[in-house]
Enzyme design. Structure first.
Site, PDB file in Angstrom:
ATOM      1  N   ASN A 188      -8.919 -21.455   9.924  1.00  0.00           N
ATOM      2  CA  ASN A 188      -8.702 -21.121  11.322  1.00  0.00           C
ATOM      3  C   ASN A 188      -9.943 -20.492  11.962  1.00  0.00           C
ATOM      4  O   ASN A 188     -10.455 -20.960  12.981  1.00  0.00           O
ATOM      5  CB  ASN A 188      -7.530 -20.126  11.349  1.00  0.00           C
ATOM      6  CG  ASN A 188      -6.838 -20.106  12.686  1.00  0.00           C
ATOM      7  OD1 ASN A 188      -7.128 -20.941  13.542  1.00  0.00           O
ATOM      8  ND2 ASN A 188      -5.943 -19.163  12.857  1.00  0.00           N
ATOM      9  N   LYS A 248     -11.280  -8.432   5.135  1.00  0.00           N
ATOM     10  CA  LYS A 248     -10.828  -7.042   4.966  1.00  0.00           C
ATOM     11  C   LYS A 248     -10.499  -6.728   3.514  1.00  0.00           C
ATOM     12  O   LYS A 248     -10.733  -5.631   3.033  1.00  0.00           O
ATOM     13  CB  LYS A 248      -9.618  -6.754   5.837  1.00  0.00           C
ATOM     14  CG  LYS A 248      -8.444  -7.658   5.513  1.00  0.00           C
ATOM     15  CD  LYS A 248      -7.270  -7.477   6.410  1.00  0.00           C
ATOM     16  CE  LYS A 248      -6.204  -8.491   6.036  1.00  0.00           C
ATOM     17  NZ  LYS A 248      -6.477  -9.848   6.528  1.00  0.00           N
ATOM     18  N   LYS A 281      -7.153  -2.217   6.067  1.00  0.00           N
ATOM     19  CA  LYS A 281      -7.907  -1.889   7.277  1.00  0.00           C
ATOM     20  C   LYS A 281      -8.098  -0.382   7.415  1.00  0.00           C
ATOM     21  O   LYS A 281      -9.147   0.074   7.885  1.00  0.00           O
ATOM     22  CB  LYS A 281      -7.204  -2.491   8.491  1.00  0.00           C
ATOM     23  CG  LYS A 281      -7.264  -4.027   8.472  1.00  0.00           C
ATOM     24  CD  LYS A 281      -6.275  -4.659   9.426  1.00  0.00           C
ATOM     25  CE  LYS A 281      -6.379  -6.184   9.401  1.00  0.00           C
ATOM     26  NZ  LYS A 281      -5.253  -6.819  10.136  1.00  0.00           N
TER      27      LYS A 281
END
Lengths: 484, 484
Positions: free
Chosen positions: A53, A145, A245
């Site tokens: 994506n 991440k 995160k």
């Protein structure tokens, strides 16, 4: 468009004129001498690892918007190669076919490639590829991440030793320019706390539950059917994604050596409709927050959990799949950055911003900013001090409230408000909560407390004691109150 | 603390060891060779022009937090001199006395000063001082929106020619890291529109009017007594301050050569309580917005005016004296940055972020990013197309609505909603609106229209024609509707 009509020549063939003095030996920073003699800037060749994506959006950006980016920034980017698992799979990126390779290692070793974009995700083989790219003197832009939250220190050390950029704006909160704000704009700031809504899937679910009275399962199914949630939603709904995160936020905002596993974590799956009903009445929104805060003792609190946030707090206005990060600093006061936390295009926008930065540094022979992490003590969750929302289902008879209040008082938990709540019939949608045991039963009352700030250890001691009271049928929920 | 106990030696005396190869001739960038032979980084000496609210906060930061900034960023900053008008005035900055000078020119010419911070404001003599500093190879950090909005192109050209940084994060929206986001993070982004609440005084007044039913005059007086508004509030309430910031946003987000005088401007002083009442009923908040947007024809719309913003829009949640800037981009989607737009500390925080950036560039021999502005066509306000809120006081008799609707229809303005409104007695606070002529009188009705998107020129033609209708007693207000 132009790229699809005239595929670029194979790697290296058109480089000699531009970068004839480019160091190619491993360990020599690529681009160390990329300024040409006549002062014009050479093209910076970009290798991309991954074409999902985000990778496809990055490739499309580079193939179609390269001229505009050059005009605006003075940096000429050229997509050189894209590493994919299958070179035959159809890609919706005109002109990319000629650049595909299944040999990812060739990208991190190719001396003609100046910068590497890593958007393949995961830890293996990504970690080795990124380390090799850095050691070969190539700046790396990553959106990963998971990799950063588990191996960040090693990556930043390697980047620092090689003197090249490791940029990761896209790794937290997608298109929101948060990392640069924390690293650069707030460089002089004494940051007290960072609180983020950093997972769009859970925020969508929480918004739906509050707005429509949908149950957790209904809202999750809706998110799945819209493509906001994975078939296995564990990483999102149990807070693992947000915890990764949170670790990166701790790295950047506090320079603290924190990894994902250090983060205290609670997900949203235990929340029920009565919590949302009570939140609405009490003037709160429920949000899954990643919180990093400096404690009075120098220890750092790093945690992910649902929180009751006052309706007038800026974080309460963050709805649907949007992300936002709220920063509290000594001088800057309150600051919030809001935007799209995921999706190919917003994430690609952040990648391109980092790419321009890395390319600018290469062309002007800039030196990368290092990220140096320090070992810090991490506060155990027991040391947390905040207000609490507590929902209890109890026997509906005299003396019960007194017993509960006694437990709270005994553990130094002071009550700010208490209400006894019976769900109004018109507030219960068909199917909502049905069979979940959330609705009060005959002879049972539902009590909702909001406490004054108390220690988590005291609150947990209360719950432990309450579970042993015969009159307490069930602990409905305990949610921390934040931002009052 | 340390600084107040051991005042720094006078300029230059301790510089020889550190910066012995620093180019000092005018035109030679200061710091061009500031990396010392042993790889340690030298101290960057900072000269500050001005010691008002912001200047004092910057000086305090540099005198007390220099060690922490160095640890966090690797950049060692040292306050060298502060130019003031009066050297005898008491300053609440321990240790600054020994550094004060009334000779501002000495700062921009002193070869031992590496970077200049300009926080004195105004155009004269500031402009000459900043130009001279840049020509002498000194990076400049400025918070001066007035200077940038009127002489930006000259300043950026001069900085570009000298190859030094001109940084101005603090000039728009104080502590909000907006300029860096637009210049760097969104470098690859095709920006469609930037909408900012960039004036805290007017946002405070608008929030108060909406929340308490205070009249414009009452809210303004309250803002003045709290120090949020100047005694002469014209620059704020008539939108001049916001217009200067709109010009800078146009510079940065679109690379467009726009000055303050190019900005279409309307203030908030004509808004009345009935507009707020109607906004509340219709689900809007009223905000003073600085809007910069790319038109379909390539022309740029740049304007400041009050706007009706849907309550669920993130800008509606920006209350009191907070600022926020909402960005819409092709890839990044919607983005908002929220925070303190003014005040000594937040503004100083932004200045320090820029200082670290400039110092980093100096020490690593980085090359400054240029800001190149292009001439663009500016859309006349007549070409604006948006929805409108229109409040009319008309004769209360049959046929009037038909006549009004006829005027709107004749000019291609389509009505989305219309309501006839008589203020509810309990909604009118004592004194509110009294004597302002805002309340409907006997035989008079108040009509509130919201239109579908229409052209401004058509809307103005309607107003022109309505003013000539005998039945129209007064145009109550026309407010553009934004963000639906």
């Amino acid at each position: 468009m132009g790229a699809s009509q005239s595929p670029r020549p194979p790697e290296g063939l058109d480089r000699a004129d531009e970068l004839n003095d480019l160091g190619t030996a491993p360990g020599t920073p690529a681009g160390a001498d990329t300024r040409t003699g006549d002062g014009t800037r050479p093209t910076i060749r970009v290798g991309v690892l991954g074409c999902g994506n985000v990778g496809a959006a990055v490739a499309r950006f580079l193939l179609t918007d390269d001229k505009r980016i050059a005009e605006r920034t003075g940096v000429q980017l050229e997509l050189a190669k894209v590493a994919v698992r299958s070179a035959t799979k159809e890609r919706d990126v005109p002109g990319v076919e000629a650049l595909l390779t299944t040999d990812a290692i060739s990208i991190v070793t190719d001396p003609s490639i100046d910068v590497v974009v890593e958007v393949m995700g995961g830890i293996s083989p990504t970690r080795d590829l990124v380390l090799q790219a850095l050691r070969n003197g190539k700046p790396v832009v990553t959106a990963n991440k998971e990799l950063l939250a588990n191996h960040g220190a090693e990556l930043w050390d390697t980047a620092g030793a090689a003197g090249v950029d490791l940029l990761f704006e896209a790794s937290v909160a997608g298109g929101i320019p948060l990392i640069r704000a924390l690293r650069e704009s707030l460089a002089g700031e004494r940051i007290h706390r960072v609180m983020g809504i950093v997972n769009g899937t859970t925020n969508y679910i929480l918004t739906r539950m509050a707005a429509s009275g949908a149950s957790y399962q209904e809202a999750l199914s809706e998110a799945q059917s819209l493509g906001f949630a994975e078939r296995d939603p564990t990483a999102d709904v149990e807070g693992f994604d947000a915890a990764a995160k949170a670790a990166i936020l701790a790295n950047v905002a506090f320079g603290a050596k924190v990894v994902a596993g250090d983060v205290y974590r609670e997900g949203i799956s235990a929340l029920n409709l009565q919590d949302f009903e009570a939140a609405r009445r009490l003037g709160f929104a429920i949000r899954l927050l990643a919180v990093v805060e400096a404690g009075p003792d120098g220890a750092l609190g790093v945690r992910v959990h649902p929180a009751m946030v006052p309706q007038e707090h800026p974080l309460a206005a963050v709805r649907d799949s949007f992300n936002a990060v709220f920063v509290e600093g000594e001088a800057v006061g309150q600051l919030m950055l809001f935007g799209r936390g995921a999706g190919g295009l917003p994430t690609a926008s952040a990648v391109i911003g980092d790419l321009v930065d890395a390319a600018h540094n290469l062309t002007v022979k800039g030196v990368a900013r290092k990220l140096e992490l320090h070992q810090v003590a991490i506060s155990p969750i027991d040391d947390l001090r905040c207000a609490y929302y507590l929902s209890l289902f109890v026997a509906d008879r005299p003396g019960v409230l007194s017993a509960i209040s006694g437990v709270l008082g005994h553990h130094n938990v002071s009550v700010r408000s208490m209400e006894q709540d019976a769900p109004e019939p018109e507030g219960v949608l068909p199917g909502a909560g049905a069979g979940t045991g959330d609705e009060p039963r005959a002879g049972q009352a539902h009590l909702v407390f909001v406490t004054h700030p108390a220690y988590e250890r005291d609150m947990q001691a209360c719950l432990h004691e309450m579970r042993r009271l015969e009159a307490v049928r069930r602990i409905g929920g305990l949610v921390r109150v934040v931002g009052t």
